[in-house]
Write an enzyme that holds these catalytic residues in place. Structure first.
Site, PDB file in Angstrom:
ATOM      1  N   SER A   8      15.183  69.800 -17.473  1.00 12.44           N
ATOM      2  CA  SER A   8      15.492  68.556 -18.189  1.00 12.44           C
ATOM      3  C   SER A   8      15.840  68.896 -19.629  1.00 12.44           C
ATOM      4  CB  SER A   8      14.307  67.587 -18.078  1.00 12.44           C
ATOM      5  OG  SER A   8      14.659  66.323 -18.588  1.00 12.44           O
ATOM      6  N   THR A   9      15.086  68.375 -20.596  1.00  7.90           N
ATOM      7  CA  THR A   9      15.412  68.597 -22.007  1.00  7.90           C
ATOM      8  C   THR A   9      15.435  70.086 -22.335  1.00  7.90           C
ATOM      9  OG1 THR A   9      14.227  66.552 -22.483  1.00  7.90           O
ATOM     10  CG2 THR A   9      14.820  67.927 -24.356  1.00  7.90           C
ATOM     11  N   HIS A  35      18.351  66.920 -15.265  1.00  7.46           N
ATOM     12  CA  HIS A  35      18.351  65.498 -15.633  1.00  7.46           C
ATOM     13  C   HIS A  35      19.493  65.242 -16.601  1.00  7.46           C
ATOM     14  CE1 HIS A  35      13.735  65.365 -14.763  1.00  7.46           C
ATOM     15  NE2 HIS A  35      14.448  65.301 -13.658  1.00  7.46           N
ATOM     16  N   MET A  72      10.778  67.312 -20.367  1.00  4.30           N
ATOM     17  CA  MET A  72       9.714  66.335 -20.551  1.00  4.30           C
ATOM     18  C   MET A  72       9.280  65.780 -19.201  1.00  4.30           C
ATOM     19  SD  MET A  72       7.824  64.682 -22.771  1.00  4.30           S
ATOM     20  CE  MET A  72       8.657  64.969 -24.342  1.00  4.30           C
ATOM     21  N   ASP A  98       8.414  65.854 -13.326  1.00  9.34           N
ATOM     22  CA  ASP A  98       9.277  65.927 -12.146  1.00  9.34           C
ATOM     23  C   ASP A  98       9.311  67.355 -11.621  1.00  9.34           C
ATOM     24  OD1 ASP A  98      11.017  64.958 -10.214  1.00  9.34           O
ATOM     25  OD2 ASP A  98      12.803  65.213 -11.454  1.00  9.34           O
TER      26      ASP A  98
END
Length: 352
Positions: free
Chosen positions: A172-173, A199, A292, A295
């Protein structure tokens, strides 16, 4: 409580005002100044030393990419890019991610988005995440842990070789840069398929895949429904859709569908990992990268239950931009190896 400070950079006075008003709703952050272009931004960064910067990708005089490059060299600061939903905007955003931007926000209706308030919660959330992110990962390349790669390599080599391997990655991030570190260091004859959930909104995943494909020895593409999942190729989930791998005899097929978000995400790492857990004959190797939230953690549990020999790797805290997803994975007590990002591609080549 003293608040963190933000600098808002956009060539539109309307957008500067709207974004400033949105960020000032945060309990943690207040806007200390604004800038109308890249040159102005660099001066304001030196003057005000903000804790976080939001920056438009496309600006006159000095654009966001050039500004970001100078900023990361002289005054490293967490930056969240704002981009229009165009191919040019998406391509430039992916370049910004590789240069050190922490995250990005897609403007809902172009450069001047009159409806920017529709995404105010996303703006506040991403700016708050960015201000506490670990941007030191963009400057230092030395190893962060005392465990040597040689030690890890010798231990892993003693394991039995993987039969029918499939590599599954969730991020993600900070993920685009982490994925670039792994994928661009794989050889063209890599002997396993790689499936990825990053993401990211629709439109940007295609730009990410295209950029990685240009930089890599292996083929990288945004996955399409019905794709044959083949060794030596990387398949990145499409933003706004769920990605699963299903078995069809001896073949693996991509199933891409519009469904409900899982853990607030579409695509979701848990959905991808869960689909691989249901495959009858494979040896999964799962990797959780920077990001973050949590998941992927449930997916790891499913993988280990269905395929006990699953190897699970999490990215080390020291090399994560945001440690949330790897930390959640490690809390399952099912992670086999915690590795610095620069070591993961080497381990993959030794295991597969």
């Amino acid at each position: 409580m003293k608040k963190y400070t933000a600098l808002v950079v956009d060539d539109s006075a309307f957008m500067r005002k709207m974004i400033t008003d949105i960020i000032n709703q945060s309990r943690l952050i207040e806007v200390i100044s604004t800038a109308r272009n890249g040159e102005d931004a660099l001066e304001k960064v030196e003057k005000w030393k903000p804790d976080v910067v939001t920056m438009d990708v496309e600006m006159p005089i000095m654009d966001g990419i050039t500004t970001l490059t100078h900023m990361m060299e002289k005054s490293p600061t967490p930056v969240v890019m704002l981009s229009s939903l165009t191919k040019i905007g998406a391509d430039k955003t992916m370049e910004a991610m590789s240069l050190g931007a922490v995250d990005f926000i897609a403007k809902p209706s172009g450069s001047i988005s009159l409806n920017i308030k529709e995404i105010q919660q996303e703006i506040i959330s991403k700016v708050e995440q960015a201000v506490v992110s670990n941007i030191s990962t963009f400057q230092k390349r030395e190893k962060a842990k005392s465990v040597s790669l040689d030690t890890e390599s010798r231990f892993l080599k003693r394991n039995r070789p993987m039969v029918n391997p499939i590599i599954a990655i969730g991020s993600s991030t900070g993920g685009p840069r982490a994925l670039q570190e792994i994928i661009t260091n794989l050889p063209s004859d890599f002997k396993a398929p790689i499936v990825v959930v990053q993401h990211m909104p629709k439109g940007f995943t295609k730009s990410l895949a295209d950029r990685l494909n240009k930089l890599s020895n292996v083929e990288v593409k945004e996955v399409e429904n019905g794709d044959l999942i083949e060794k030596g190729k990387v398949y990145i989930a499409e933003g706004g859709k769920q990605f699963e791998v299903i078995g069809n005899g001896a073949e693996l097929i991509a199933k891409v569908s519009k469904r409900e978000p899982v853990n607030g995400h579409q695509p979701s790492v848990d959905v991808l990992f869960g689909s691989i857990a249901r495959l009858p004959h494979c040896h999964p190797l799962s990797i959780i990268l920077t990001g973050m939230g949590k998941d992927g953690s449930n997916g790891i549990v499913q993988l280990k239950q269905r395929h006990p020999r699953t190897i699970t790797i999490s990215q080390s805290k020291e090399t994560c931009v945001v440690y949330g997803m790897p930390q959640a994975a490690e809390r399952t007590s099912l992670v086999d190896y915690v590795l610095d990002i620069q070591d993961i591609s080497t381990i993959l080549q030794e295991k597969v």
